[in-house]
Design a protein around this motif. Structure first.
Motif, PDB file in Angstrom:
ATOM      1  N   GLU A 248      -3.069   8.573  -4.407  1.00  0.00           N
ATOM      2  CA  GLU A 248      -1.733   9.172  -4.488  1.00  0.00           C
ATOM      3  C   GLU A 248      -0.661   8.158  -4.070  1.00  0.00           C
ATOM      4  N   ASP A 249      -0.987   7.419  -3.013  1.00  0.00           N
ATOM      5  CA  ASP A 249      -0.045   6.391  -2.561  1.00  0.00           C
ATOM      6  C   ASP A 249       0.139   5.319  -3.626  1.00  0.00           C
ATOM      7  N   LEU A 250      -0.990   4.990  -4.316  1.00  0.00           N
ATOM      8  CA  LEU A 250      -0.922   3.994  -5.386  1.00  0.00           C
ATOM      9  C   LEU A 250      -0.086   4.514  -6.551  1.00  0.00           C
ATOM     10  N   GLN A 251      -0.258   5.794  -6.873  1.00  0.00           N
ATOM     11  CA  GLN A 251       0.545   6.389  -7.945  1.00  0.00           C
ATOM     12  C   GLN A 251       2.045   6.343  -7.589  1.00  0.00           C
ATOM     13  N   SER A 252       2.320   6.594  -6.315  1.00  0.00           N
ATOM     14  CA  SER A 252       3.722   6.533  -5.863  1.00  0.00           C
ATOM     15  C   SER A 252       4.273   5.114  -5.988  1.00  0.00           C
ATOM     16  N   ALA A 253       3.450   4.107  -5.660  1.00  0.00           N
ATOM     17  CA  ALA A 253       3.887   2.710  -5.765  1.00  0.00           C
ATOM     18  C   ALA A 253       4.152   2.338  -7.219  1.00  0.00           C
ATOM     19  N   ILE A 254       3.247   2.820  -8.114  1.00  0.00           N
ATOM     20  CA  ILE A 254       3.433   2.529  -9.546  1.00  0.00           C
ATOM     21  C   ILE A 254       4.725   3.165 -10.052  1.00  0.00           C
ATOM     22  N   ALA A 255       4.979   4.414  -9.625  1.00  0.00           N
ATOM     23  CA  ALA A 255       6.204   5.097 -10.048  1.00  0.00           C
ATOM     24  C   ALA A 255       7.456   4.365  -9.519  1.00  0.00           C
TER      25      ALA A 255
END
Length: 477
Positions: free
Chosen positions: A85-92
């Motif tokens: 989830e944190d990685l998805q947030s970073a990508i966004a």
């Protein structure tokens, strides 16, 4: 077309209009300068904002890419959903930064890098999908390529700052050139307008001044015309009316002087004839006492006759300047003739007369020039004390004939020097040899005669004592 029809009705309005017209080119330069400065300030503000924003976003993008790589590797090792989830947030967040960078105007090279980075980010996003297997994992080379793209974006963003600065410098130089060209055009235009409007404003003033000068010189025949605003044109009309009135009174004065002199001569001739008859004993024997009275009568008749003749001469000199009997003669011979007439008076008063005159040929009215020299020499003899000197000097100078008569008398007081050429003026000098008061017309007549020949008669200031009168005449009067 008469330009004065386009002028304001008053001189004050004309001056205000001229000031407004002259200020127009300067106002144009000021407005152009203000607009250019506003544009430069606006462009500078936009450039600084774009540069700072692009620099901050590109630097933040590098940090976000580093964080993304670290989270991605943690996720591969631990497989924790919270890390995903944190990685998805970073990508966004990275995608949002890329979108913000794309919103800023950039060159094509940067846009290509943004597109490349966006595609690389899609690959990372796709590797996190559940349908993807382990084979879809992002390799170290992929992350190296992503980080390299981020660094290139940062470097190009920094280079863009310098490009913006260079662009601002070029715009500043262009603005300076434009302002210089505008000022170079407006300055000559302003000078031309000032010159033209100055002539437009001063022309009626000069016409009024010329009219007043003509009136002061006694010229009542030249019409006074003033072209200008209504108030100045009206003033010119009043001056012209004044000229006509002065011309009328001048004519009446001359008529009066002519008539009165004629009326006085007739009874004066009778009185003089009667005195002569009495002196000759026609009416009977004359005693010594009676003969003395008859002598006084004869003398005063002569003085009165001379006064009348001088008055007539002055009137004729003022009224008939153009009626000159022109002839060629040598000035030296004429002066010698006048000196010869006064030789007994010079000898009787033990005066020393020195005459140094070049050969000067004049084309003038000989009788009137002789009258001028006679009047000046008569005054010099009258006011020079016994044993004194009189010097007559004449020469050709710059196409003119100059004659000076200098005596060693008491001179003329400074308070009287401006009035000595006025008719009927009598000075306060007490050293005059003659006990008979003069008419006060000699110098006035002399000045009028010289002026009729387009010459000048003036009193020369001397350091030593005495008076010196200078006559300046053209060779051909």
């Amino acid at each position: 077309m008469n330009l004065f029809r386009l002028r304001p009705k008053s001189f004050f309005s004309l001056v205000l209009s001229a000031m407004f017209v002259v200020s127009l080119p300067l106002l144009l330069v000021v407005i152009a300068s203000d607009l250019l400065m506003d544009r430069l300030v606006l462009d500078s503000t936009r450039s600084v904002y774009r540069s700072v924003t692009a620099s901050e976003l590109s630097q933040a993008l590098q940090e976000q890419l580093t964080r993304q790589e670290r989270r991605y590797r943690q996720y591969l090792v631990l497989g924790d959903d919270s890390i995903q989830e944190d990685l998805q947030s970073a990508i966004a967040q990275i995608n949002g930064t890329i979108s913000s960078l794309l919103a800023i105007p950039h060159n094509l090279e940067l846009k290509a890098l943004f597109d490349l980075l966006a595609n690389q980010q899609k690959k990372i996003q796709a590797s996190l999908q559940p349908t993807r297997g382990v084979g879809a994992t992002i390799s170290d080379d992929d992350f190296s390529a992503i980080n390299d793209t981020g660094r290139q974006i940062y470097l190009l963003s920094q280079r863009g700052i310098y490009n913006e600065v260079e662009t601002l410098h070029r715009e500043e130089e262009q603005a300076e050139k434009l302002l210089f060209a505008l000022a170079s055009t407006c300055l000559p235009l302003t000078i031309i307008l000032v010159f033209f409007l100055t002539r437009l404003i001063t022309r009626p003033i000069k016409q009024i001044d010329q009219g007043l000068h003509l009136l002061g010189q006694g010229d009542f025949t030249t019409e006074i015309t003033v072209n200008g605003p209504d108030d100045l044109a009206s003033l010119g009309t009043r001056l012209n009316w004044l000229r006509q009135q002065l011309a009328y009174y001048e004519q009446e004065k001359n008529k009066f002087a002519s008539h009165i002199s004629h009326e006085l001569k007739t009874p004066l001739a009778s009185i003089h004839e009667a005195a002569e008859l009495l002196g000759d004993g026609v009416a009977g024997p004359v005693s010594e006492q009676q003969r003395e009275v008859i002598g006084i009568l004869r003398k005063n008749c002569g003085e009165l006759k001379r006064l009348i003749e001088n008055l007539v001469g002055l009137t004729m000199a003022q009224a008939e300047r153009a009626c000159l009997q022109m002839s060629e003669f040598d000035l030296k011979d004429l002066v010698a003739e006048v000196v010869g007439d006064y030789k007994p008076a010079i000898v009787n008063n033990t005066l020393t007369l020195t005459m140094v005159i070049d050969t000067c040929t004049l084309l003038a009215d000989r009788q009137r020039i002789k009258t001028v020299v006679d009047n000046l020499l008569s005054n010099a003899i009258k006011y020079t004390p016994s044993g004194g000197t009189i010097t007559i000097f004449g020469q050709n100078a710059n196409g003119q004939v100059v004659l000076e008569i200098h005596d060693s008398g008491p001179g003329i007081p400074e308070s009287e020097q401006e009035q000595i050429f006025s008719p009927f003026f009598h000075g306060a000098a007490t050293t005059c040899r003659s006990h008979v008061k003069g008419t006060g017309l000699g110098l006035a007549i002399a000045k009028e005669y010289v002026a009729a020949h387009n010459g000048t008669l003036e009193l020369v200031q001397l350091v030593e004592t005495g008076a010196c009168f200078r006559i300046t005449l053209p060779h051909i009067c």
